[in-house]
Design a protein around this motif. Structure first.
Motif, PDB file in Angstrom:
ATOM      1  N   TYR A 226      -2.273  10.136   2.611  1.00  0.00           N
ATOM      2  CA  TYR A 226      -3.564   9.966   3.252  1.00  0.00           C
ATOM      3  C   TYR A 226      -3.367   8.958   4.365  1.00  0.00           C
ATOM      4  CZ  TYR A 226      -8.606   9.197   3.613  1.00  0.00           C
ATOM      5  OH  TYR A 226      -9.902   9.118   4.059  1.00  0.00           O
ATOM      6  N   GLU A 227      -3.957   9.208   5.509  1.00  0.00           N
ATOM      7  CA  GLU A 227      -3.802   8.343   6.687  1.00  0.00           C
ATOM      8  C   GLU A 227      -2.324   8.144   7.014  1.00  0.00           C
ATOM      9  OE1 GLU A 227      -6.197   4.859   5.849  1.00  0.00           O
ATOM     10  OE2 GLU A 227      -8.026   5.945   6.425  1.00  0.00           O
ATOM     11  N   ASN A 228      -1.539   9.192   6.819  1.00  0.00           N
ATOM     12  CA  ASN A 228      -0.107   9.253   7.116  1.00  0.00           C
ATOM     13  C   ASN A 228       0.789   8.383   6.242  1.00  0.00           C
ATOM     14  OD1 ASN A 228      -0.408  11.170   9.144  1.00  0.00           O
ATOM     15  ND2 ASN A 228      -0.621   9.624  10.733  1.00  0.00           N
ATOM     16  N   ILE A 229       0.241   7.431   5.470  1.00  0.00           N
ATOM     17  CA  ILE A 229       1.122   6.515   4.731  1.00  0.00           C
ATOM     18  C   ILE A 229       0.714   6.254   3.293  1.00  0.00           C
ATOM     19  CG2 ILE A 229       2.036   5.288   6.746  1.00  0.00           C
ATOM     20  CD1 ILE A 229      -0.133   3.151   6.269  1.00  0.00           C
ATOM     21  N   LYS A 230      -0.531   6.464   2.947  1.00  0.00           N
ATOM     22  CA  LYS A 230      -0.993   6.095   1.609  1.00  0.00           C
ATOM     23  C   LYS A 230      -0.793   7.253   0.632  1.00  0.00           C
ATOM     24  CE  LYS A 230      -4.557   3.187   3.644  1.00  0.00           C
ATOM     25  NZ  LYS A 230      -6.007   3.021   3.841  1.00  0.00           N
ATOM     26  N   PRO A 231      -0.143   6.998  -0.510  1.00  0.00           N
ATOM     27  CA  PRO A 231       0.034   8.056  -1.500  1.00  0.00           C
ATOM     28  C   PRO A 231      -1.330   8.550  -2.006  1.00  0.00           C
ATOM     29  CG  PRO A 231       1.504   6.216  -1.956  1.00  0.00           C
ATOM     30  CD  PRO A 231       0.539   5.757  -0.895  1.00  0.00           C
ATOM     31  N   LEU A 232      -1.507   9.868  -1.974  1.00  0.00           N
ATOM     32  CA  LEU A 232      -2.760  10.516  -2.359  1.00  0.00           C
ATOM     33  C   LEU A 232      -2.560  11.265  -3.669  1.00  0.00           C
ATOM     34  CD1 LEU A 232      -5.682  11.474  -1.606  1.00  0.00           C
ATOM     35  CD2 LEU A 232      -4.575  13.401  -0.444  1.00  0.00           C
TER      36      LEU A 232
ATOM     37  N   GLY B 270       1.694   1.608   3.229  1.00  0.00           N
ATOM     38  CA  GLY B 270       2.662   2.549   2.671  1.00  0.00           C
ATOM     39  C   GLY B 270       3.651   1.913   1.716  1.00  0.00           C
ATOM     40  N   SER B 271       3.583   0.597   1.530  1.00  0.00           N
ATOM     41  CA  SER B 271       4.476  -0.056   0.584  1.00  0.00           C
ATOM     42  C   SER B 271       3.661  -0.683  -0.526  1.00  0.00           C
ATOM     43  CB  SER B 271       5.299  -1.137   1.286  1.00  0.00           C
ATOM     44  OG  SER B 271       4.437  -2.142   1.770  1.00  0.00           O
ATOM     45  N   ASN B 272       4.297  -0.952  -1.646  1.00  0.00           N
ATOM     46  CA  ASN B 272       3.631  -1.611  -2.766  1.00  0.00           C
ATOM     47  C   ASN B 272       3.978  -3.079  -2.756  1.00  0.00           C
ATOM     48  OD1 ASN B 272       2.484   0.723  -3.805  1.00  0.00           O
ATOM     49  ND2 ASN B 272       4.353   1.254  -4.905  1.00  0.00           N
ATOM     50  N   ASN B 273       3.097  -3.899  -2.221  1.00  0.00           N
ATOM     51  CA  ASN B 273       3.365  -5.341  -2.153  1.00  0.00           C
ATOM     52  C   ASN B 273       2.774  -6.050  -3.319  1.00  0.00           C
ATOM     53  OD1 ASN B 273       4.719  -5.104   0.266  1.00  0.00           O
ATOM     54  ND2 ASN B 273       2.848  -5.283   1.458  1.00  0.00           N
TER      55      ASN B 273
END
Length: 125
Positions: free
Chosen positions: A85-91, A122-125
């Motif tokens: 989603y939005e090119n970077i968020k896992p959906l 797009g990363s898990n911080n």
């Protein structure tokens, strides 16, 4: 991925009959482009385990086929990774299929779209 690790971005209810495809469900994505999905229920025989099949004709269109039994509650064991989603968020996609309503043949299907909590780049911080 567990539901507790996800945030809901869209919920909707569909009423579906066996082997009848839903109209297009639109998941608006102003950055990556809208997604267009259809949903269909298929029955499996007693003793069989149903599956969920997702087929995509292009990055913005998909058909979701959910196998269920007429009088069963059906849901995936965990949300299904659908794309980004939005090119970077896992959906992710979740659903609950209720037993058919009386003898109408219709099932109430709750559809939920999720994103991972705290994922902004797009990363898990």
């Amino acid at each position: 991925m567990r539901e507790q690790d996800l945030e809901i971005i869209k919920n909707l209810q569909l009423f579906l009959k066996k082997a009848e495809r839903s109209g297009e469900v639109v998941l608006a994505d102003p950055i990556g482009g809208n997604m267009y999905l259809t949903f269909e229920l298929r029955y499996v025989a007693d003793g069989e385990i149903g599956k969920t099949n997702i087929s995509s004709s292009d990055p913005h269109r998909a058909e979701v086929v959910i196998e269920t039994k007429p009088n069963a509650i059906t849901r995936p064991t965990e949300p299904i990774r659908l794309g980004t989603y939005e090119n970077i968020k896992p959906l992710y996609l979740g659903f609950v299929v209720q037993p058919q309503i009386a003898q109408s043949g219709e099932h109430e299907v709750s559809i939920t779209f999720y994103l991972e909590k705290g994922v902004a780049d797009g990363s898990n911080n």
